[in-house]
Motif scaffolding. Structure first.
Motif, PDB file in Angstrom:
ATOM      1  N   LEU A 275       0.898  -1.165  -0.088  1.00  8.36           N
ATOM      2  CA  LEU A 275       0.024  -0.119  -0.065  1.00  8.36           C
ATOM      3  C   LEU A 275       0.920   1.258   0.259  1.00  8.36           C
ATOM      4  N   GLU A 276       1.680   1.156   0.717  1.00  7.62           N
ATOM      5  CA  GLU A 276       2.920   2.392   0.643  1.00  7.62           C
ATOM      6  C   GLU A 276       3.576   2.572  -0.532  1.00  7.62           C
ATOM      7  N   LEU A 277       3.516   1.603  -1.262  1.00  6.07           N
ATOM      8  CA  LEU A 277       4.480   1.779  -2.569  1.00  6.07           C
ATOM      9  C   LEU A 277       3.483   2.147  -3.578  1.00  6.07           C
ATOM     10  N   ALA A 278       2.323   1.716  -3.473  1.00  2.48           N
ATOM     11  CA  ALA A 278       1.235   2.039  -4.504  1.00  2.48           C
ATOM     12  C   ALA A 278       0.914   3.505  -4.146  1.00  2.48           C
ATOM     13  N   ARG A 279       1.140   3.953  -3.026  1.00  2.00           N
ATOM     14  CA  ARG A 279       0.810   5.392  -3.013  1.00  2.00           C
ATOM     15  C   ARG A 279       1.653   6.164  -3.321  1.00  2.00           C
ATOM     16  N   ALA A 280       3.008   5.663  -3.189  1.00  2.00           N
ATOM     17  CA  ALA A 280       4.208   6.454  -3.619  1.00  2.00           C
ATOM     18  C   ALA A 280       4.700   6.299  -5.155  1.00  2.00           C
ATOM     19  N   GLY A 281       3.544   5.844  -5.871  1.00  2.00           N
ATOM     20  CA  GLY A 281       3.794   5.585  -7.358  1.00  2.00           C
ATOM     21  C   GLY A 281       4.463   4.588  -7.949  1.00  2.00           C
ATOM     22  N   GLN A 282       4.830   3.710  -7.010  1.00  2.00           N
ATOM     23  CA  GLN A 282       5.795   2.513  -7.477  1.00  2.00           C
ATOM     24  C   GLN A 282       4.811   1.479  -8.030  1.00  2.00           C
ATOM     25  N   ARG A 283       5.459   0.750  -8.908  1.00  2.00           N
ATOM     26  CA  ARG A 283       4.399  -0.396  -9.790  1.00  2.00           C
ATOM     27  C   ARG A 283       4.956  -1.898  -9.275  1.00  2.00           C
ATOM     28  N   MET A 284       5.833  -1.980  -8.664  1.00  2.00           N
ATOM     29  CA  MET A 284       6.441  -3.608  -8.630  1.00  2.00           C
ATOM     30  C   MET A 284       7.050  -3.715  -7.212  1.00  2.00           C
ATOM     31  N   LEU A 285       6.853  -5.046  -6.515  1.00  2.00           N
ATOM     32  CA  LEU A 285       7.556  -5.257  -5.449  1.00  2.00           C
ATOM     33  C   LEU A 285       7.884  -6.726  -5.394  1.00  2.00           C
ATOM     34  N   LEU A 286       9.278  -7.097  -5.497  1.00  2.00           N
ATOM     35  CA  LEU A 286       9.844  -8.447  -5.538  1.00  2.00           C
ATOM     36  C   LEU A 286      10.241  -8.891  -4.085  1.00  2.00           C
ATOM     37  N   VAL A 287       9.796  -9.604  -3.505  1.00  2.00           N
ATOM     38  CA  VAL A 287      10.384  -9.993  -2.099  1.00  2.00           C
ATOM     39  C   VAL A 287       9.806 -11.281  -1.758  1.00  2.00           C
ATOM     40  N   PRO A 288      10.739 -12.121  -0.741  1.00  2.00           N
ATOM     41  CA  PRO A 288      10.181 -13.175  -0.031  1.00  2.00           C
ATOM     42  C   PRO A 288       9.218 -12.942   0.692  1.00  2.00           C
ATOM     43  N   LEU A 289       8.012 -13.942   0.835  1.00  2.00           N
ATOM     44  CA  LEU A 289       7.135 -13.762   1.967  1.00  2.00           C
ATOM     45  C   LEU A 289       7.007 -14.863   2.724  1.00  2.00           C
ATOM     46  N   PHE A 290       6.573 -14.730   3.946  1.00  2.00           N
ATOM     47  CA  PHE A 290       6.247 -15.952   4.682  1.00  2.00           C
ATOM     48  C   PHE A 290       4.995 -15.726   5.517  1.00  2.00           C
ATOM     49  N   ASP A 291       4.176 -16.765   5.203  1.00  2.00           N
ATOM     50  CA  ASP A 291       2.903 -16.375   5.793  1.00  2.00           C
ATOM     51  C   ASP A 291       2.390 -17.584   6.625  1.00  2.00           C
TER      52      ASP A 291
ATOM     53  N   THR B 232       1.874 -20.530   5.708  1.00  2.00           N
ATOM     54  CA  THR B 232       0.970 -21.848   5.172  1.00  2.00           C
ATOM     55  C   THR B 232       1.601 -22.888   4.321  1.00  2.00           C
ATOM     56  N   SER B 233       2.938 -22.670   4.400  1.00  2.00           N
ATOM     57  CA  SER B 233       3.856 -23.722   3.984  1.00  2.00           C
ATOM     58  C   SER B 233       4.916 -24.329   5.112  1.00  2.00           C
ATOM     59  N   GLU B 234       5.385 -25.375   4.799  1.00  2.00           N
ATOM     60  CA  GLU B 234       6.320 -26.047   5.850  1.00  2.00           C
ATOM     61  C   GLU B 234       7.720 -26.114   5.318  1.00  2.00           C
ATOM     62  N   GLU B 235       7.656 -25.190   3.948  1.00  2.00           N
ATOM     63  CA  GLU B 235       8.984 -24.949   3.273  1.00  2.00           C
ATOM     64  C   GLU B 235       9.587 -23.703   3.597  1.00  2.00           C
ATOM     65  N   GLY B 236       9.178 -22.741   4.397  1.00  2.00           N
ATOM     66  CA  GLY B 236       9.673 -21.409   4.725  1.00  2.00           C
ATOM     67  C   GLY B 236       8.938 -20.434   3.549  1.00  2.00           C
ATOM     68  N   ALA B 237       9.749 -19.455   3.297  1.00  2.00           N
ATOM     69  CA  ALA B 237       9.408 -18.250   2.809  1.00  2.00           C
ATOM     70  C   ALA B 237       9.180 -18.621   1.003  1.00  2.00           C
ATOM     71  N   GLN B 238       8.322 -18.028   0.385  1.00  2.00           N
ATOM     72  CA  GLN B 238       8.279 -17.936  -1.069  1.00  2.00           C
ATOM     73  C   GLN B 238       8.523 -16.790  -1.756  1.00  2.00           C
ATOM     74  N   ASP B 239       9.233 -16.939  -2.857  1.00  2.00           N
ATOM     75  CA  ASP B 239       9.339 -15.504  -3.580  1.00  2.00           C
ATOM     76  C   ASP B 239       8.072 -15.357  -4.123  1.00  2.00           C
ATOM     77  N   THR B 240       8.063 -13.779  -3.938  1.00  2.00           N
ATOM     78  CA  THR B 240       6.550 -13.139  -4.647  1.00  2.00           C
ATOM     79  C   THR B 240       6.649 -11.947  -5.435  1.00  2.00           C
TER      80      THR B 240
END
Length: 286
Positions: free
Chosen positions: A177-193, A195-203
């Motif tokens: 949300l912060e990036l969208a308000r600042a006019g950015q168009r993309m975010l590439l980052v590992p995310l851990f939520d 829901t997987s037993e394998e750790g973070a996923q690239d998003t």
């Protein structure tokens, strides 16, 4: 929102997702006052404690796939726990395959995430045909570019390292949300939520231009709230080794207070629309 892996334990779980649809929505034109300079002067984002109910409708099926019909319901709650945010998502899905067999799946997913975005406790229980097929539980800690660690309690006790820059769910929502308000168009980052037993996923998250508050909102909680559409693609570990297809995708519109209305969930073999049916604010005990 954390919606992937809801079909675990079902033979209908797609092996691969469709090509990533990065086309931005037609209504993604810049809104008045949505320049980066204007966004920098905007008030800080304040997440809203709320309960939202959605009806799940079949959007499309992959040609040659097994799925011919699907429907369901989802309930999502966010509570202000003073030192953190607690969330709970309950989902029920009925899927009919070409042979006429009905697979009934459900999931119950809950988290507590510290407001500094550094700690997460999580539990996920999935069921198919009334029987538990998977349970994942544990706790994660992250420290920015230092990475982090997940300590699983289920399905087995183990410790998994998280890569540098890993974000937790609520922190990821706020960042997008912060990036969208600042006019950015993309975010590439590992995310851990959790829901997987394998750790973070690239998003990969593709952001549309920030939109001024809409006049035609149905629910009071959305009044006066700017918003942005986004599409989030989750990639498996195999994708890191050279595959370029996401495992799961979700497209949605997030409002500035963290509420998501109508969304589209792409499981590969089929995609579902989640249509908001009810939205209410929840009181804070802080």
């Amino acid at each position: 929102m954390r919606l992937r892996d809801t079909l675990a334990g079902s033979t209908l779980l797609p092996a691969a997702a469709l090509m990533l649809g990065l086309a931005l929505p037609a209504d993604a034109a810049p809104a008045p006052g949505s320049t980066p300079a204007a966004a920098a002067q905007a008030a800080p984002l304040v997440m809203a404690a709320h309960r939202a109910a959605y009806r799940l409708e079949l959007d499309r099926v992959r040609q040659g796939g097994d799925v011919v019909q699907a429907d369901g319901a989802m309930l999502f709650e966010v509570l202000d726990a003073c030192d953190g945010w607690t969330t709970r998502q309950r989902l029920k899905l009925n899927v009919v395959d070409r042979s006429g067999s009905v697979v009934e799946t459900s999931s119950d997913y809950s988290t507590w995430e510290s407001k500094d975005g550094k700690r997460l406790r999580f539990t996920l229980t999935q069921m198919a045909q009334g029987a538990v097929t998977q349970r994942i539980a544990g706790e994660a800690e992250v420290e920015g570019e230092k990475g982090g660690t997940v300590r699983y309690e289920a399905p087995a006790a183990q410790e998994v390292k998280l890569p540098p820059g890993t974000l937790l769910p609520m922190a990821h929502t706020i960042r997008t949300l912060e990036l969208a308000r600042a006019g950015q168009r993309m975010l590439l980052v590992p995310l851990f939520d959790g829901t997987s037993e394998e750790g973070a996923q690239d998003t990969t998250t593709i952001l549309s231009s920030w939109q001024a508050p809409r006049e035609d909102v149905r629910y009071p909680l959305l009044k006066g709230q700017g918003s942005a559409r986004m599409r989030i693609a989750f990639f498996s570990k195999e994708a890191s080794a050279g595959a370029n297809l996401p495992e799961y995708e979700v497209g949605l519109r997030y409002y500035a207070n963290g509420v998501a209305d109508n969304m589209n969930m792409d499981f590969g073999d089929f995609a579902m629309n989640a249509v908001m049916q009810k939205l209410e604010a929840l009181p804070s005990g802080c």
